[in-house]
Design a protein around this motif. Structure first.
Motif, PDB file in Angstrom:
ATOM      1  N   THR A   3       0.674  -0.976   0.036  1.00 26.45           N
ATOM      2  CA  THR A   3       0.124  -0.521   0.006  1.00 26.45           C
ATOM      3  C   THR A   3       0.848   1.010   0.473  1.00 26.45           C
ATOM      4  N   VAL A   4       0.874   2.223  -0.891  1.00 27.64           N
ATOM      5  CA  VAL A   4       1.661   2.698  -1.022  1.00 27.64           C
ATOM      6  C   VAL A   4       0.809   4.849  -0.578  1.00 27.64           C
ATOM      7  N   TYR A   5       1.583   4.903   0.169  1.00 32.45           N
ATOM      8  CA  TYR A   5       1.116   6.126   0.924  1.00 32.45           C
ATOM      9  C   TYR A   5       1.225   7.835  -0.034  1.00 32.45           C
ATOM     10  N   ALA A  54      -2.677   3.975  -1.904  1.00 28.04           N
ATOM     11  CA  ALA A  54      -2.735   3.213  -2.831  1.00 28.04           C
ATOM     12  C   ALA A  54      -2.779   1.728  -3.088  1.00 28.04           C
ATOM     13  N   LYS A  55      -3.425   0.687  -3.240  1.00 26.65           N
ATOM     14  CA  LYS A  55      -3.370  -0.746  -3.088  1.00 26.65           C
ATOM     15  C   LYS A  55      -2.473  -1.621  -4.533  1.00 26.65           C
ATOM     16  N   THR A  56      -1.496  -1.618  -4.520  1.00 28.50           N
ATOM     17  CA  THR A  56      -1.035  -1.847  -5.925  1.00 28.50           C
ATOM     18  C   THR A  56       0.155  -3.384  -5.307  1.00 28.50           C
ATOM     19  N   THR A  57       0.136  -3.549  -6.833  1.00 30.33           N
ATOM     20  CA  THR A  57       0.569  -5.030  -6.410  1.00 30.33           C
ATOM     21  C   THR A  57       3.079  -4.751  -6.538  1.00 30.33           C
ATOM     22  N   LEU A  64       3.711   2.397 -11.060  1.00 29.08           N
ATOM     23  CA  LEU A  64       3.034   3.655 -10.090  1.00 29.08           C
ATOM     24  C   LEU A  64       4.073   4.704  -9.528  1.00 29.08           C
ATOM     25  N   VAL A  65       4.892   4.549  -9.196  1.00 32.58           N
ATOM     26  CA  VAL A  65       6.045   5.537  -7.877  1.00 32.58           C
ATOM     27  C   VAL A  65       6.332   6.581  -9.509  1.00 32.58           C
ATOM     28  N   GLU A  66       6.716   6.287 -10.608  1.00 31.83           N
ATOM     29  CA  GLU A  66       7.508   6.855 -11.584  1.00 31.83           C
ATOM     30  C   GLU A  66       5.853   7.969 -12.058  1.00 31.83           C
ATOM     31  N   ARG A  67       4.977   7.335 -11.853  1.00 29.34           N
ATOM     32  CA  ARG A  67       3.454   8.050 -12.636  1.00 29.34           C
ATOM     33  C   ARG A  67       3.192   8.964 -11.583  1.00 29.34           C
ATOM     34  N   VAL A  68       3.217   8.906 -10.019  1.00 27.94           N
ATOM     35  CA  VAL A  68       3.383   9.773  -8.897  1.00 27.94           C
ATOM     36  C   VAL A  68       4.408  10.921  -9.323  1.00 27.94           C
ATOM     37  N   LEU A  79       6.104  10.195  -0.201  1.00 30.71           N
ATOM     38  CA  LEU A  79       5.428   8.954  -1.414  1.00 30.71           C
ATOM     39  C   LEU A  79       5.868   7.505  -0.681  1.00 30.71           C
ATOM     40  N   GLU A  80       5.222   6.527   0.267  1.00 32.95           N
ATOM     41  CA  GLU A  80       5.949   5.760   0.982  1.00 32.95           C
ATOM     42  C   GLU A  80       5.149   4.218   1.126  1.00 32.95           C
ATOM     43  N   ARG A  81       6.262   3.382   0.892  1.00 30.99           N
ATOM     44  CA  ARG A  81       5.119   2.493   0.807  1.00 30.99           C
ATOM     45  C   ARG A  81       5.421   1.535   1.981  1.00 30.99           C
ATOM     46  N   PHE A  82       3.938   0.595   2.178  1.00 28.24           N
ATOM     47  CA  PHE A  82       4.220  -0.233   3.238  1.00 28.24           C
ATOM     48  C   PHE A  82       3.789  -1.747   2.595  1.00 28.24           C
ATOM     49  N   ASP A  83       4.444  -1.935   3.044  1.00 29.29           N
ATOM     50  CA  ASP A  83       4.210  -3.678   2.432  1.00 29.29           C
ATOM     51  C   ASP A  83       3.726  -4.467   3.654  1.00 29.29           C
ATOM     52  N   GLU A  84       2.232  -5.206   3.003  1.00 28.65           N
ATOM     53  CA  GLU A  84       1.398  -6.055   4.175  1.00 28.65           C
ATOM     54  C   GLU A  84       2.390  -6.881   4.810  1.00 28.65           C
ATOM     55  N   SER A  85       2.565  -7.866   5.885  1.00 30.06           N
ATOM     56  CA  SER A  85       2.703  -8.835   6.936  1.00 30.06           C
ATOM     57  C   SER A  85       1.122  -9.367   6.612  1.00 30.06           C
ATOM     58  N   ASP A  86       0.135  -9.343   6.876  1.00 30.45           N
ATOM     59  CA  ASP A  86      -1.307 -10.233   6.796  1.00 30.45           C
ATOM     60  C   ASP A  86      -2.026  -9.682   5.780  1.00 30.45           C
TER      61      ASP A  86
END
Length: 100
Positions: A3-5, A54-57, A64-68, A79-86
């Motif tokens: 998920t991207v903040y 933004a929910k991405t893969t 996505l980062v380049e487009r933003v 622009l910060e990336r959060f990786d879900e562990s669950d």
């Protein structure tokens, strides 16, 4: 899956969110309204902003980062990336299905 903040000015947030979904870089983008307090060029500012989640893969993240970066009005976008562990598996499957 990340998920991207992202923060953006309110008048640019809806268009940015729509672009990410329409271009299949995000499955979904949530928008929240907030007031941000931050230091820029030596001064403290208090501004209304929108927070986009933004929910991405993993595969689409770099695009996505380049487009933003291309379309964001700030010189230095947050622009910060959060990786879900669950994550709920049906949601993860849906996201993977709709993001290219």
């Amino acid at each position: 899956m990340p998920t991207v903040y992202i923060t953006a000015p309110p008048d640019a947030a809806d268009e940015l969110a729509a672009t990410l979904v329409e271009e299949r870089l995000a499955a979904c983008v949530n928008r929240l309204s907030t007031t941000s307090t931050y230091r820029w060029d030596g001064d403290v500012h208090h501004d209304e902003e929108a927070v986009l989640l933004a929910k991405t893969t993993d595969d689409a993240y770099d695009d996505l980062v380049e487009r933003v970066r291309e379309s964001h009005p700030y010189d230095v976008p947050c622009l910060e990336r959060f990786d879900e562990s669950d994550v709920l598996e049906p949601f993860a499957a849906w996201r993977a299905d709709v993001v290219e």
